[in-house]
Design a protein around this motif. Structure first.
Motif, PDB file in Angstrom:
ATOM      1  N   SER A 140     -17.150 -33.927 -86.238  1.00  0.00           N
ATOM      2  CA  SER A 140     -15.857 -33.419 -86.702  1.00  0.00           C
ATOM      3  C   SER A 140     -14.915 -34.604 -86.854  1.00  0.00           C
ATOM      4  O   SER A 140     -14.884 -35.484 -85.990  1.00  0.00           O
ATOM      5  N   ALA A 141     -14.186 -34.643 -87.971  1.00  0.00           N
ATOM      6  CA  ALA A 141     -13.253 -35.756 -88.195  1.00  0.00           C
ATOM      7  C   ALA A 141     -11.978 -35.211 -88.833  1.00  0.00           C
ATOM      8  O   ALA A 141     -12.021 -34.287 -89.653  1.00  0.00           O
ATOM      9  N   LEU A 142     -10.839 -35.780 -88.443  1.00  0.00           N
ATOM     10  CA  LEU A 142      -9.540 -35.345 -88.970  1.00  0.00           C
ATOM     11  C   LEU A 142      -8.956 -36.416 -89.867  1.00  0.00           C
ATOM     12  O   LEU A 142      -8.885 -37.592 -89.488  1.00  0.00           O
ATOM     13  N   LEU A 143      -8.530 -35.993 -91.056  1.00  0.00           N
ATOM     14  CA  LEU A 143      -7.863 -36.916 -91.985  1.00  0.00           C
ATOM     15  C   LEU A 143      -6.368 -36.636 -91.967  1.00  0.00           C
ATOM     16  O   LEU A 143      -5.940 -35.508 -92.192  1.00  0.00           O
ATOM     17  N   THR A 144      -5.584 -37.664 -91.699  1.00  0.00           N
ATOM     18  CA  THR A 144      -4.129 -37.523 -91.732  1.00  0.00           C
ATOM     19  C   THR A 144      -3.540 -38.519 -92.724  1.00  0.00           C
ATOM     20  O   THR A 144      -4.174 -39.506 -93.078  1.00  0.00           O
ATOM     21  N   GLY A 145      -2.314 -38.242 -93.147  1.00  0.00           N
ATOM     22  CA  GLY A 145      -1.606 -39.172 -94.025  1.00  0.00           C
ATOM     23  C   GLY A 145      -1.690 -38.797 -95.493  1.00  0.00           C
ATOM     24  O   GLY A 145      -1.058 -39.434 -96.328  1.00  0.00           O
ATOM     25  N   ALA A 146      -2.465 -37.771 -95.823  1.00  0.00           N
ATOM     26  CA  ALA A 146      -2.540 -37.291 -97.210  1.00  0.00           C
ATOM     27  C   ALA A 146      -1.599 -36.091 -97.352  1.00  0.00           C
ATOM     28  O   ALA A 146      -0.888 -35.730 -96.412  1.00  0.00           O
ATOM     29  N   GLU A 147      -1.607 -35.492 -98.525  1.00  0.00           N
ATOM     30  CA  GLU A 147      -0.728 -34.345 -98.761  1.00  0.00           C
ATOM     31  C   GLU A 147      -1.002 -33.230 -97.742  1.00  0.00           C
ATOM     32  O   GLU A 147      -0.100 -32.548 -97.290  1.00  0.00           O
ATOM     33  N   LYS A 148      -2.274 -33.074 -97.399  1.00  0.00           N
ATOM     34  CA  LYS A 148      -2.642 -32.066 -96.400  1.00  0.00           C
ATOM     35  C   LYS A 148      -3.397 -32.723 -95.258  1.00  0.00           C
ATOM     36  O   LYS A 148      -4.075 -33.745 -95.457  1.00  0.00           O
ATOM     37  N   THR A 149      -3.287 -32.124 -94.091  1.00  0.00           N
ATOM     38  CA  THR A 149      -4.057 -32.605 -92.933  1.00  0.00           C
ATOM     39  C   THR A 149      -5.362 -31.819 -92.902  1.00  0.00           C
ATOM     40  O   THR A 149      -5.347 -30.582 -92.884  1.00  0.00           O
ATOM     41  N   ILE A 150      -6.461 -32.552 -92.948  1.00  0.00           N
ATOM     42  CA  ILE A 150      -7.756 -31.909 -93.180  1.00  0.00           C
ATOM     43  C   ILE A 150      -8.736 -32.189 -92.045  1.00  0.00           C
ATOM     44  O   ILE A 150      -8.957 -33.342 -91.674  1.00  0.00           O
ATOM     45  N   LEU A 151      -9.304 -31.109 -91.514  1.00  0.00           N
ATOM     46  CA  LEU A 151     -10.375 -31.258 -90.528  1.00  0.00           C
ATOM     47  C   LEU A 151     -11.700 -31.054 -91.254  1.00  0.00           C
ATOM     48  O   LEU A 151     -11.928 -29.995 -91.855  1.00  0.00           O
ATOM     49  N   PHE A 152     -12.541 -32.075 -91.206  1.00  0.00           N
ATOM     50  CA  PHE A 152     -13.853 -31.996 -91.845  1.00  0.00           C
ATOM     51  C   PHE A 152     -14.885 -31.703 -90.751  1.00  0.00           C
ATOM     52  O   PHE A 152     -15.115 -32.519 -89.868  1.00  0.00           O
ATOM     53  N   ASP A 153     -15.446 -30.524 -90.774  1.00  0.00           N
ATOM     54  CA  ASP A 153     -16.381 -30.033 -89.766  1.00  0.00           C
ATOM     55  C   ASP A 153     -15.693 -29.837 -88.408  1.00  0.00           C
ATOM     56  O   ASP A 153     -14.600 -30.362 -88.163  1.00  0.00           O
TER      57      ASP A 153
ATOM     58  N   VAL B 176      -9.529 -26.770 -93.413  1.00  0.00           N
ATOM     59  CA  VAL B 176     -10.800 -27.081 -92.749  1.00  0.00           C
ATOM     60  C   VAL B 176     -11.868 -27.094 -93.831  1.00  0.00           C
ATOM     61  O   VAL B 176     -11.952 -26.162 -94.637  1.00  0.00           O
ATOM     62  N   VAL B 177     -12.657 -28.144 -93.868  1.00  0.00           N
ATOM     63  CA  VAL B 177     -13.785 -28.225 -94.802  1.00  0.00           C
ATOM     64  C   VAL B 177     -15.060 -28.218 -93.968  1.00  0.00           C
ATOM     65  O   VAL B 177     -15.224 -29.069 -93.086  1.00  0.00           O
TER      66      VAL B 177
ATOM     67  N   LEU C 285      -9.611 -21.313 -85.104  1.00  0.00           N
ATOM     68  CA  LEU C 285      -8.885 -20.233 -85.778  1.00  0.00           C
ATOM     69  C   LEU C 285      -8.086 -19.379 -84.783  1.00  0.00           C
ATOM     70  O   LEU C 285      -7.090 -18.760 -85.158  1.00  0.00           O
ATOM     71  N   GLU C 286      -8.529 -19.353 -83.518  1.00  0.00           N
ATOM     72  CA  GLU C 286      -7.729 -18.664 -82.493  1.00  0.00           C
ATOM     73  C   GLU C 286      -6.375 -19.352 -82.325  1.00  0.00           C
ATOM     74  O   GLU C 286      -5.387 -18.720 -81.978  1.00  0.00           O
ATOM     75  N   LYS C 287      -6.360 -20.654 -82.548  1.00  0.00           N
ATOM     76  CA  LYS C 287      -5.122 -21.433 -82.365  1.00  0.00           C
ATOM     77  C   LYS C 287      -4.303 -21.535 -83.648  1.00  0.00           C
ATOM     78  O   LYS C 287      -3.103 -21.759 -83.603  1.00  0.00           O
ATOM     79  N   ASN C 288      -4.982 -21.450 -84.775  1.00  0.00           N
ATOM     80  CA  ASN C 288      -4.285 -21.610 -86.057  1.00  0.00           C
ATOM     81  C   ASN C 288      -5.009 -20.825 -87.151  1.00  0.00           C
ATOM     82  O   ASN C 288      -6.096 -21.216 -87.580  1.00  0.00           O
ATOM     83  N   ARG C 289      -4.377 -19.716 -87.556  1.00  0.00           N
ATOM     84  CA  ARG C 289      -4.981 -18.879 -88.614  1.00  0.00           C
ATOM     85  C   ARG C 289      -4.451 -19.247 -89.989  1.00  0.00           C
ATOM     86  O   ARG C 289      -4.886 -18.696 -90.985  1.00  0.00           O
ATOM     87  N   GLN C 290      -3.496 -20.122 -90.022  1.00  0.00           N
ATOM     88  CA  GLN C 290      -2.827 -20.455 -91.291  1.00  0.00           C
ATOM     89  C   GLN C 290      -3.563 -21.557 -92.053  1.00  0.00           C
ATOM     90  O   GLN C 290      -2.940 -22.362 -92.731  1.00  0.00           O
ATOM     91  N   VAL C 291      -4.853 -21.639 -91.871  1.00  0.00           N
ATOM     92  CA  VAL C 291      -5.600 -22.708 -92.540  1.00  0.00           C
ATOM     93  C   VAL C 291      -6.382 -22.147 -93.728  1.00  0.00           C
ATOM     94  O   VAL C 291      -6.706 -20.964 -93.772  1.00  0.00           O
ATOM     95  N   ALA C 292      -6.674 -23.025 -94.664  1.00  0.00           N
ATOM     96  CA  ALA C 292      -7.603 -22.696 -95.746  1.00  0.00           C
ATOM     97  C   ALA C 292      -8.946 -23.306 -95.371  1.00  0.00           C
ATOM     98  O   ALA C 292      -9.011 -24.489 -95.024  1.00  0.00           O
ATOM     99  N   VAL C 293      -9.993 -22.491 -95.392  1.00  0.00           N
ATOM    100  CA  VAL C 293     -11.319 -22.967 -94.986  1.00  0.00           C
ATOM    101  C   VAL C 293     -12.220 -23.048 -96.221  1.00  0.00           C
ATOM    102  O   VAL C 293     -12.480 -22.033 -96.881  1.00  0.00           O
ATOM    103  N   TYR C 294     -12.661 -24.259 -96.532  1.00  0.00           N
ATOM    104  CA  TYR C 294     -13.536 -24.501 -97.687  1.00  0.00           C
ATOM    105  C   TYR C 294     -14.984 -24.518 -97.212  1.00  0.00           C
ATOM    106  O   TYR C 294     -15.352 -25.367 -96.386  1.00  0.00           O
ATOM    107  N   VAL C 295     -15.786 -23.592 -97.726  1.00  0.00           N
ATOM    108  CA  VAL C 295     -17.199 -23.542 -97.329  1.00  0.00           C
ATOM    109  C   VAL C 295     -18.081 -23.539 -98.579  1.00  0.00           C
ATOM    110  O   VAL C 295     -17.673 -23.040 -99.629  1.00  0.00           O
TER     111      VAL C 295
ATOM    112  N   PRO D 184      -3.454 -28.284 -83.037  1.00  0.00           N
ATOM    113  CA  PRO D 184      -4.218 -27.420 -83.952  1.00  0.00           C
ATOM    114  C   PRO D 184      -3.361 -26.847 -85.078  1.00  0.00           C
ATOM    115  O   PRO D 184      -3.843 -26.676 -86.195  1.00  0.00           O
ATOM    116  N   ASP D 185      -2.088 -26.553 -84.782  1.00  0.00           N
ATOM    117  CA  ASP D 185      -1.263 -25.929 -85.821  1.00  0.00           C
ATOM    118  C   ASP D 185      -0.792 -26.911 -86.890  1.00  0.00           C
ATOM    119  O   ASP D 185      -0.144 -26.515 -87.850  1.00  0.00           O
ATOM    120  N   LYS D 186      -1.137 -28.159 -86.741  1.00  0.00           N
ATOM    121  CA  LYS D 186      -0.786 -29.147 -87.779  1.00  0.00           C
ATOM    122  C   LYS D 186      -1.888 -29.257 -88.850  1.00  0.00           C
ATOM    123  O   LYS D 186      -1.734 -29.953 -89.846  1.00  0.00           O
TER     124      LYS D 186
END
Ligand SMILES: [Zn+2]
Ligand SMILES: [Zn+2]
Length: 266
Positions: A38-51, A76-77, A93-103, A70-72
């Motif tokens: 699992s890796a987190l990308l920050t500094g782009a338009e969106k904060t993205i968790l990959f796996d 999620v990809v 998702l228990e901590k943050n439901r406001q995410v878009a999940v790309y599968v 988690p709410d930042k």
């Protein structure tokens, strides 16, 4: 993906960072390790968790230790269906439901429905698509185990992040490069070389060099032998990745630096 009117500019690297939240390889002792990625990308338009790694409590615990709220997270990809990449999703998702999940579109129906039941937005990926400014999915690749990689377009070149690279790491890198159309700054993540012969690993490394991949960060399912051989060839352009590693893109040498690997490749 490369719209005709796509902006020529790409993300500056100054604020971009990739934090390794979960990996079976250790990096800092304060984080726990377990099989997965699992890796987190920050500094782009969106904060993205990959796996999401394989284990929810471990994911959340490591996130807390890395000061990731988690709410930042906006997006999620999930690279592919295996539990060591998707196992932490429910807890997140228990901590943050406001995410878009790309599968990948091939994910089982029940898995996709569960994402929606939890209140998150589901995006099914088949072809390459844009996630936000200069960040893309390379689309669903592979036959048996379908997988997507993440592409980040920066002024210094493309960053390609893979989960396990089940369709083949070279296929994935070539597809990502073709769809995003640029030089490759960094390829990182699982390359699925843990069980590969030395000959196969050497072929992958020499193909990387032919593709002018400037930096490599093999981790997760790359295995000790492949990591050592990459390090030997790439020298200072090898990035040692494990749980807790933070890659600040601004600290990599400037664009134009290529084929200057300081290691021994034969
Ligand atoms: Zn896998
Ligand atoms: Zn894996």
């Amino acid at each position: 993906m490369c719209e005709q009117n796509a902006p020529v500019s790409a993300l500056g690297v100054d604020d971009l960072a990739i934090k390794i939240v979960c990996d079976n390889n250790p990096y800092t002792s304060k984080l726990n390790t377990a099989w997965g990625f699992s890796a987190l990308l920050t500094g782009a338009e969106k904060t993205i968790l990959f796996d999401t790694g394989g284990n929810g409590p471990l994911l959340l615990d490591n996130m807390e230790k890395l000061a990731i709220a988690p709410d930042k997270i906006d997006v999620v990809v999930l690279s592919h269906i295996h539990g060591d990449h998707t196992g932490g999703l429910s807890s997140l998702l228990e901590k943050n439901r406001q995410v878009a999940v790309y599968v990948p579109k091939s994910f089982p129906k029940k898995f996709r429905e569960n994402i929606q039941k939890k209140g998150a937005k589901l995006i099914e990926v088949k072809e390459p698509l844009k996630i936000c400014q200069d960040i893309y999915s390379a689309g669903q690749l592979g036959k048996l185990i379908k997988e997507q990689s993440l592409i980040i377009r920066t002024k210094a070149g493309l960053i390609i992040m893979t989960g396990c690279a089940h369709p083949g790491i070279l296929k994935m890198v070539e597809a990502a490069r073709d769809s995003a159309d640029g030089d490759i700054l960094l390829v990182m993540g699982g390359f699925h070389l843990e069980w590969a012969t030395t000959g196969r690993i050497q072929k992958v490394i020499s193909a990387f060099r032919q593709l002018h991949v400037q930096y490599v960060g093999p981790c997760h399912c790359c295995g000790h032998r492949a990591r050592s051989l990459f390090e030997r060839c790439y020298g200072k352009n090898y990035i040692n990745i494990g749980a807790g590693k933070v890659i600040a893109l601004a600290k990599l040498p400037s664009p134009g630096y290529r084929d200057a690997q300081s290691g021994v490749c034969d």
